[in-house]
Design a protein around this motif. Structure first.
Motif, mmCIF file in Angstrom:
data_model
loop_
_atom_site.group_PDB
_atom_site.id
_atom_site.type_symbol
_atom_site.label_atom_id
_atom_site.label_comp_id
_atom_site.label_asym_id
_atom_site.label_seq_id
_atom_site.Cartn_x
_atom_site.Cartn_y
_atom_site.Cartn_z
ATOM 1 N N VAL A 25 -4.921 9.501 -1.993
ATOM 2 C CA VAL A 25 -6.231 8.849 -1.898
ATOM 3 C C VAL A 25 -7.335 9.896 -2.023
ATOM 4 N N VAL A 26 -8.246 9.672 -2.962
ATOM 5 C CA VAL A 26 -9.328 10.628 -3.179
ATOM 6 C C VAL A 26 -10.662 10.134 -2.623
ATOM 7 N N ALA A 27 -10.777 8.823 -2.386
ATOM 8 C CA ALA A 27 -12.029 8.286 -1.853
ATOM 9 C C ALA A 27 -11.803 6.880 -1.330
ATOM 10 N N VAL A 28 -12.618 6.506 -0.360
ATOM 11 C CA VAL A 28 -12.667 5.149 0.168
ATOM 12 C C VAL A 28 -14.080 4.620 -0.049
ATOM 13 N N TYR A 77 0.830 -1.202 0.000
ATOM 14 C CA TYR A 77 0.000 0.000 0.000
ATOM 15 C C TYR A 77 0.863 1.250 0.000
ATOM 16 N N GLU A 78 1.918 1.259 0.812
ATOM 17 C CA GLU A 78 2.820 2.398 0.839
ATOM 18 C C GLU A 78 3.477 2.615 -0.519
ATOM 19 N N LYS A 79 3.872 1.537 -1.186
ATOM 20 C CA LYS A 79 4.499 1.644 -2.512
ATOM 21 C C LYS A 79 3.544 2.284 -3.514
ATOM 22 N N GLU A 128 3.749 6.410 -5.451
ATOM 23 C CA GLU A 128 3.744 6.748 -6.878
ATOM 24 C C GLU A 128 3.064 8.085 -7.137
ATOM 25 N N GLY A 129 2.165 8.481 -6.247
ATOM 26 C CA GLY A 129 1.517 9.779 -6.377
ATOM 27 C C GLY A 129 0.321 9.809 -7.304
#
Length: 311
Positions: A267-270, A202-204, A208-209
């Motif tokens: 992250v823009v949405a969950v 998840y961190e990887k 990446e952005g």
């Protein structure tokens, strides 16, 4: 995907709408209840439609099943029907047809699509997913791979979890669906905590952005979802808000929330399910992140997400 001008900054907003839609050949039997949501990511040049379906809890009663499975199915079968009393399993084909007819760009399955991993339920699941003409992403629910007598046990993980591997790219913990301009990342939190094994990958992805939409089963604490959940459920069904009736997050869950809501998080949405009602609110952090919780699929409900740039 529909192409539009490329933007340079990142922003996520949402506008909600609701409508009822007839169901083709089943129109006389039941109606689909589709909530439309728009997620705007400024830097996107294209437009994408994603169908989000969660908590269908499909059950096929089969005389070939063991007595134990049949006895479990009997009281639950009628529990998972829509208001027209159409069983969840009988709704599955209609959703597959709808996705294909609408030519959505992807189907997102938020867990508990089947109510338990019997061979009959898995066969129905397989038939539907093989009928899709677009990619899908499927995250674990707490029912897809469990039985009440073997719930979340190590033996259950060994015996039943591998049955879902073919539908989860061989990894039930974390999967990534790449739409070119953004990712959808499926994360396992079906045990009321984030699976700690997902954190390195998840961190990887976040590093990446590229814009990210996260797909989970259990929602994270917001005032709105926890308030509603406390009226419906007697046990914690939301990660966070432990002092108010949610599940106290463990270290892995705290780290996940921290990464997701960091100031520079892409992250823009969950997206989540599990609670069997619709909700929309923001997960609070250094950056507030939109959370859309889908109504239960067995209610005849789904969410149609419109992902687009700002112009």
């Amino acid at each position: 995907m529909k192409t539009k001008m490329k933007m340079t900054r990142l922003l996520a907003t949402l506008v909600g709408g609701f409508f009822l839609a007839g169901c083709g050949q089943d129109e006389s039997k039941w109606e689909k209840h589709i909530t439309e949501e728009e997620i705007v990511i400024e830097e996107l040049s294209g437009e994408y439609d994603l169908l989000f379906l969660t908590d269908l809890h499909m059950i096929i009663r089969d005389e070939q099943d063991s007595k134990e499975i049949q006895e479990n199915a009997q009281p639950r079968f009628t529990k998972f029907e829509n208001r027209e009393e159409v069983p969840s399993a009988d709704q599955w084909e209609t959703w597959i047809t709808y996705a294909n007819e609408q030519e959505v760009d992807g189907v997102l399955l938020g867990g508990d699509i089947i109510d338990y991993p019997s061979q009959s339920n898995l066969n129905l699941l397989d038939q539907g997913l093989n009928g899709l003409r677009m990619p899908y992403l499927y995250t674990l629910g707490n029912h897809d791979w469990t039985y009440p007598w073997d719930y979340m046990t190590e033996s259950g993980k060994e015996q039943y979890l591998p049955l879902l591997y073919p539908y989860m790219k061989g990894d039930t913990a974390i999967q990534v669906l790449n739409f070119g301009e953004f990712y959808v990342v499926a994360v396992d939190d079906c045990a009321n905590q984030v699976n700690e094994t997902i954190l390195p990958e998840y961190e990887k992805v976040l590093e990446e952005g590229k814009p990210v939409i996260v797909l989970t089963h259990v929602p994270f604490w917001t005032e709105s979802v926890l308030t509603k959940a406390n009226l419906v459920w007697t046990s914690p069904v939301v990660i966070g808000g432990g002092n108010f009736g949610g599940a106290y997050p463990n270290e892995a869950s705290r780290k996940f929330i921290e990464l997701t809501t960091a100031k520079n998080s892409p992250v823009v949405a969950v997206l989540a399910g599990h609670v069997h009602f619709y909700d929309k609110d923001y997960i609070m952090g250094e950056k507030d992140v939109l959370q859309i919780v889908g109504d239960a699929g067995y209610n005849g409900a789904a969410t149609l997400l419109h992902i687009k740039g700002s112009k």
